[in-house]
Scaffold this active site. Sequence first.
Site, PDB file in Angstrom:
ATOM      1  N   ARG A 116       0.975  -1.224   0.061  1.00  0.00           N
ATOM      2  CA  ARG A 116      -0.034   0.019   0.040  1.00  0.00           C
ATOM      3  C   ARG A 116       0.870   1.323  -0.125  1.00  0.00           C
ATOM      4  O   ARG A 116       0.522   2.391  -0.773  1.00  0.00           O
ATOM      5  CB  ARG A 116      -0.826   0.061   1.151  1.00  0.00           C
ATOM      6  CG  ARG A 116      -2.000   1.161   1.326  1.00  0.00           C
ATOM      7  CD  ARG A 116      -2.491   1.451   0.030  1.00  0.00           C
ATOM      8  NE  ARG A 116      -2.953   0.658  -0.842  1.00  0.00           N
ATOM      9  CZ  ARG A 116      -3.307   0.723  -2.113  1.00  0.00           C
ATOM     10  NH1 ARG A 116      -2.902   1.501  -2.807  1.00  0.00           N
ATOM     11  NH2 ARG A 116      -3.845  -0.121  -2.775  1.00  0.00           N
ATOM     12  N   LYS A 151       1.805  25.004  -4.842  1.00  0.00           N
ATOM     13  CA  LYS A 151       0.535  24.471  -4.406  1.00  0.00           C
ATOM     14  C   LYS A 151       0.907  23.102  -4.236  1.00  0.00           C
ATOM     15  O   LYS A 151       0.304  22.309  -4.870  1.00  0.00           O
ATOM     16  CB  LYS A 151      -0.601  24.892  -5.113  1.00  0.00           C
ATOM     17  CG  LYS A 151      -0.782  26.161  -4.937  1.00  0.00           C
ATOM     18  CD  LYS A 151      -1.776  26.872  -5.885  1.00  0.00           C
ATOM     19  CE  LYS A 151      -1.888  28.524  -5.812  1.00  0.00           C
ATOM     20  NZ  LYS A 151      -3.057  29.036  -6.756  1.00  0.00           N
ATOM     21  N   LYS A 183       4.323  39.615  -5.004  1.00  0.00           N
ATOM     22  CA  LYS A 183       2.898  39.468  -5.465  1.00  0.00           C
ATOM     23  C   LYS A 183       2.203  40.560  -4.797  1.00  0.00           C
ATOM     24  O   LYS A 183       2.835  41.437  -4.345  1.00  0.00           O
ATOM     25  CB  LYS A 183       2.216  37.908  -5.079  1.00  0.00           C
ATOM     26  CG  LYS A 183       3.344  36.791  -5.451  1.00  0.00           C
ATOM     27  CD  LYS A 183       2.698  35.471  -5.019  1.00  0.00           C
ATOM     28  CE  LYS A 183       1.478  35.323  -6.189  1.00  0.00           C
ATOM     29  NZ  LYS A 183       1.100  33.734  -5.843  1.00  0.00           N
ATOM     30  N   GLU A 212       4.846  39.676 -10.058  1.00  0.00           N
ATOM     31  CA  GLU A 212       3.589  39.555 -10.646  1.00  0.00           C
ATOM     32  C   GLU A 212       2.794  40.806 -10.917  1.00  0.00           C
ATOM     33  O   GLU A 212       2.827  41.716 -10.001  1.00  0.00           O
ATOM     34  CB  GLU A 212       2.647  38.644  -9.557  1.00  0.00           C
ATOM     35  CG  GLU A 212       1.189  38.454  -9.854  1.00  0.00           C
ATOM     36  CD  GLU A 212       0.539  37.571  -8.869  1.00  0.00           C
ATOM     37  OE1 GLU A 212       0.558  36.202  -8.934  1.00  0.00           O
ATOM     38  OE2 GLU A 212       0.000  38.404  -8.167  1.00  0.00           O
ATOM     39  N   ASP A 233      -0.863  38.224 -14.399  1.00  0.00           N
ATOM     40  CA  ASP A 233      -1.848  37.247 -13.543  1.00  0.00           C
ATOM     41  C   ASP A 233      -3.209  37.742 -14.041  1.00  0.00           C
ATOM     42  O   ASP A 233      -3.643  39.055 -14.212  1.00  0.00           O
ATOM     43  CB  ASP A 233      -1.758  37.722 -12.147  1.00  0.00           C
ATOM     44  CG  ASP A 233      -2.730  36.802 -11.386  1.00  0.00           C
ATOM     45  OD1 ASP A 233      -2.973  35.519 -11.581  1.00  0.00           O
ATOM     46  OD2 ASP A 233      -3.293  37.333 -10.467  1.00  0.00           O
TER      47      ASP A 233
END
Length: 297
Positions: A116, A151, A183, A212, A233
């Site tokens: 597994r 992410k 950002k 960004e 973006d």
Amino acid sequence: MSGDGLSGFPLEWAQDVVRVALLEDLGPDGVDVTTQATIPADQRRVAEVVARAPGVVAGVPVIDLVLAAVAETVGRDLAEADVTVEVLVDDGGRVERGDVIARLSGSTQVILVAERTMLNILSRLSGVATHTRRWADALDGTGAMVLDTRKTTPGLRWLEKYAVRCGGGTNKRMGLYDVAMIKDNHKLAAGSVAAAYDLVRQRFPDVTVQVEVTTQAEAQEAYDAGARFIMCDNMSVEVLGETVALLRAAGESVEIEATGGMTLEVARDYALTGVDFISVGGLTHSSPIVDIALDLV
């Protein structure tokens, strides 16, 4: 960017992942109560790791790692705990349903205890590689490459980014330490795009800086401040095309990324604007697994 093909399997990270995964499965005493009760300690069998669905394989080196870790954990009670692995499909290879990825020969107990954990990791990484390959195929011939993001699944980043490479994608930064990415929140806190860029340059002069932007004006401001990697973006295809033209005409070479809300249906349209990269968080946060099983022969 770190587009080094299938090189750089993250061995140490993989060993840590395997250790934690086996602890989850076997508990602190290292026991599989079902297998160790029902399978004779001296039994030796052949088993096959089989694709139950088509896809791109990633994580094959984990098979050996899991088997070795299990042999060390439960093998103290076995006369022969070794398992040999014959790899039939390497990482990056495509498989169809029914294809044998690897053949294992040795202790039945070790094989079944390892099953597994081995399949969980292999299925997950192959899912990332398969999803990435769809994007790489969609962008083929455009000159743009698909990028991953941060992410990722906590603890699995190095393995998942390796799987992205297996699928034909390219890695962006590994973490917060190797590339500065300015950002919206950084721009707001610093006061402007230019101010944020200057502050990063002063504090970390040798680190690559990416900025960004959401408008052509911000793109121009970032370029004028010195940024040579600019992330556009959530722009429409039309606005992105105009922004790319603006930056390409500015004089110095600049790398341009399209980011935000990308889908496979529109990926090629965005790529044809002339960007270098399209970043897709879904490569790692939303890839379904490839169903892979283990069958005793």
